[in-house]
Scaffold this motif. Structure first.
Motif, PDB file in Angstrom:
ATOM      1  N   GLU A   1      19.537  16.843   7.794  1.00  0.00           N
ATOM      2  CA  GLU A   1      20.759  16.052   7.911  1.00  0.00           C
ATOM      3  C   GLU A   1      20.431  14.586   8.175  1.00  0.00           C
ATOM      4  O   GLU A   1      19.336  14.260   8.652  1.00  0.00           O
ATOM      5  CB  GLU A   1      21.637  16.547   9.071  1.00  0.00           C
ATOM      6  CG  GLU A   1      22.218  17.926   8.918  1.00  0.00           C
ATOM      7  CD  GLU A   1      23.143  18.283  10.082  1.00  0.00           C
ATOM      8  OE1 GLU A   1      23.548  17.356  10.824  1.00  0.00           O
ATOM      9  OE2 GLU A   1      23.441  19.477  10.250  1.00  0.00           O
ATOM     10  N   VAL A   2      21.414  13.733   7.874  1.00  0.00           N
ATOM     11  CA  VAL A   2      21.377  12.331   8.299  1.00  0.00           C
ATOM     12  C   VAL A   2      22.681  12.063   9.039  1.00  0.00           C
ATOM     13  O   VAL A   2      23.770  12.380   8.529  1.00  0.00           O
ATOM     14  CB  VAL A   2      21.236  11.362   7.109  1.00  0.00           C
ATOM     15  CG1 VAL A   2      21.128   9.929   7.625  1.00  0.00           C
ATOM     16  CG2 VAL A   2      20.030  11.719   6.251  1.00  0.00           C
ATOM     17  N   GLN A   3      22.570  11.519  10.244  1.00  0.00           N
ATOM     18  CA  GLN A   3      23.743  11.236  11.060  1.00  0.00           C
ATOM     19  C   GLN A   3      23.779   9.755  11.427  1.00  0.00           C
ATOM     20  O   GLN A   3      22.737   9.088  11.479  1.00  0.00           O
ATOM     21  CB  GLN A   3      23.721  12.084  12.340  1.00  0.00           C
ATOM     22  CG  GLN A   3      23.674  13.576  12.089  1.00  0.00           C
ATOM     23  CD  GLN A   3      23.528  14.377  13.375  1.00  0.00           C
ATOM     24  OE1 GLN A   3      23.286  13.824  14.443  1.00  0.00           O
ATOM     25  NE2 GLN A   3      23.684  15.700  13.286  1.00  0.00           N
ATOM     26  N   VAL A   4      24.982   9.246  11.676  1.00  0.00           N
ATOM     27  CA  VAL A   4      25.146   7.843  12.066  1.00  0.00           C
ATOM     28  C   VAL A   4      25.928   7.778  13.377  1.00  0.00           C
ATOM     29  O   VAL A   4      26.651   8.709  13.743  1.00  0.00           O
ATOM     30  CB  VAL A   4      25.867   7.027  10.975  1.00  0.00           C
ATOM     31  CG1 VAL A   4      25.036   6.986   9.696  1.00  0.00           C
ATOM     32  CG2 VAL A   4      27.251   7.592  10.683  1.00  0.00           C
ATOM     33  N   HIS A   5      25.780   6.635  14.052  1.00  0.00           N
ATOM     34  CA  HIS A   5      26.379   6.465  15.386  1.00  0.00           C
ATOM     35  C   HIS A   5      26.994   5.083  15.458  1.00  0.00           C
ATOM     36  O   HIS A   5      26.335   4.078  15.182  1.00  0.00           O
ATOM     37  CB  HIS A   5      25.294   6.619  16.453  1.00  0.00           C
ATOM     38  CG  HIS A   5      25.813   6.688  17.850  1.00  0.00           C
ATOM     39  ND1 HIS A   5      25.891   5.582  18.680  1.00  0.00           N
ATOM     40  CD2 HIS A   5      26.293   7.734  18.572  1.00  0.00           C
ATOM     41  CE1 HIS A   5      26.388   5.947  19.852  1.00  0.00           C
ATOM     42  NE2 HIS A   5      26.638   7.240  19.810  1.00  0.00           N
TER      43      HIS A   5
ATOM     44  N   THR B   1      27.833  13.254  10.789  1.00  0.00           N
ATOM     45  CA  THR B   1      26.934  13.651   9.706  1.00  0.00           C
ATOM     46  C   THR B   1      27.401  13.043   8.392  1.00  0.00           C
ATOM     47  O   THR B   1      28.561  13.212   7.994  1.00  0.00           O
ATOM     48  CB  THR B   1      26.875  15.185   9.574  1.00  0.00           C
ATOM     49  OG1 THR B   1      26.373  15.745  10.797  1.00  0.00           O
ATOM     50  CG2 THR B   1      25.965  15.589   8.433  1.00  0.00           C
ATOM     51  N   VAL B   2      26.493  12.347   7.703  1.00  0.00           N
ATOM     52  CA  VAL B   2      26.845  11.684   6.441  1.00  0.00           C
ATOM     53  C   VAL B   2      26.074  12.264   5.251  1.00  0.00           C
ATOM     54  O   VAL B   2      26.371  11.939   4.100  1.00  0.00           O
ATOM     55  CB  VAL B   2      26.595  10.166   6.525  1.00  0.00           C
ATOM     56  CG1 VAL B   2      27.566   9.520   7.503  1.00  0.00           C
ATOM     57  CG2 VAL B   2      25.156   9.860   6.919  1.00  0.00           C
ATOM     58  N   ALA B   3      25.079  13.107   5.503  1.00  0.00           N
ATOM     59  CA  ALA B   3      24.334  13.724   4.410  1.00  0.00           C
ATOM     60  C   ALA B   3      23.670  15.003   4.915  1.00  0.00           C
ATOM     61  O   ALA B   3      23.201  15.052   6.054  1.00  0.00           O
ATOM     62  CB  ALA B   3      23.273  12.775   3.858  1.00  0.00           C
ATOM     63  N   THR B   4      23.653  16.025   4.078  1.00  0.00           N
ATOM     64  CA  THR B   4      23.000  17.297   4.424  1.00  0.00           C
ATOM     65  C   THR B   4      22.116  17.740   3.255  1.00  0.00           C
ATOM     66  O   THR B   4      22.401  18.759   2.606  1.00  0.00           O
ATOM     67  CB  THR B   4      24.053  18.381   4.726  1.00  0.00           C
ATOM     68  OG1 THR B   4      24.954  18.481   3.594  1.00  0.00           O
ATOM     69  CG2 THR B   4      24.842  18.045   5.979  1.00  0.00           C
TER      70      THR B   4
END
Length: 270
Positions: A49-53, A66-69
């Motif tokens: 996954e890619v997550q942003v904050h 989560t912006v990508a899996t």
């Protein structure tokens, strides 16, 4: 007539609210590339996954989005010469985001590696002697690999970011032990701000392309108290075995880099 007028007013109000909500949302597109190295035959990393904050309490799991899996195992050394692997695209609320993190997988994806066998580990390197070494990630499985880089999402627009993974700097052999560590060094490039440096590595006559040459962009900075300047490699790649020039075979390269002044260096061991 009064009833119809009320219904029309309510409908208009709903449409206005929807337009406002839509105008406050943009998109984030993420890609993955690599600064190549000739130290290994392959460097495999599994990204789940890619997550942003956006901000606030980083320890709060709900504050990460989560912006990508992708859930894919990538050979970073194949993502060179301008090759960008798409990780995903996702809608996001407009605003400024402070950081992102990669959730590294513990189970490899299906598929074969460069040795035509299944992945023995989720994260590993294949050295020049064709030996596979499992990569350990200090605390990375639990908390993810954090990348402190702010970026803006604008309403009704797409922000495109490229994660430039430096495989050479990220793989560390722990002293005299048999442990191999993955300590990711990742730069974030904005597609609107990066430049492409490309060309062909050839012999002195310019008639034959040279594949497998290490090409890098470097810059020097002064080190206080040390007469020698510190050399930093900003981007690197390996010249390809093919190119678009019909008169010369092989030797083509392309580098993604932030605009600036650099020294272009290339070499190949004989």
């Amino acid at each position: 007539i009064v009833l119809i007028s009320c219904l029309l007013m309510a409908a208009c109000g709903d449409e206005s609210d929807n337009d406002t909500a839509a105008s406050e949302t943009g998109n984030l597109s993420l890609g993955l590339t690599d600064a190549a190295t000739d130290e290994y035959r392959a460097v495999y990393v599994t990204i789940d996954e890619v997550q942003v904050h956006m901000g606030g309490d980083e320890e709060d799991a709900d504050s990460w989005e989560t912006v990508a899996t992708p859930e894919e195992t990538y050979n970073l050394l194949e993502l060179v010469n301008g090759v960008i692997e798409e990780l995903g695209i996702s809608p996001l609320d407009a605003g400024t985001y402070e950081q992102m993190r990669l959730i590294i997988g513990t189970t490899p994806a299906d598929g074969l590696n460069i040795q035509s066998i299944g992945h023995p580990y989720a994260n590993y390197v294949i050295d020049t002697g064709n030996q596979s070494h499992k990569l350990k990630i200090p605390s990375g499985y639990n908390t993810g690999i954090k990348i402190v880089h702010s970026f803006d999402i604008s309403a009704e627009q797409t922000t495109e970011l490229i994660l430039d993974f430096d495989a050479s700097a990220s793989v560390v052999k722990a002293g005299t032990s048999t442990n191999w560590l993955l300590k990711p060094t990742i730069k974030v490039l904005n597609t609107e701000e990066h430049a492409i440096v490309s060309g062909i590595v050839s012999d002195t006559a310019g008639e034959s392309g040279i594949e497998g040459a290490l090409v890098s962009l470097q810059y020097e900075t002064s080190n206080a108290g040390d007469p020698k300047d510190v050399v930093t490699v900003q981007a690197a790649t390996i010249s390809d075995e093919e190119n678009q020039d019909e008169d010369i075979e092989g030797g083509e390269y392309a580098l993604l880099v932030q605009p600036g002044s650099y020294r272009l260096v290339t070499y190949k061991d004989q």
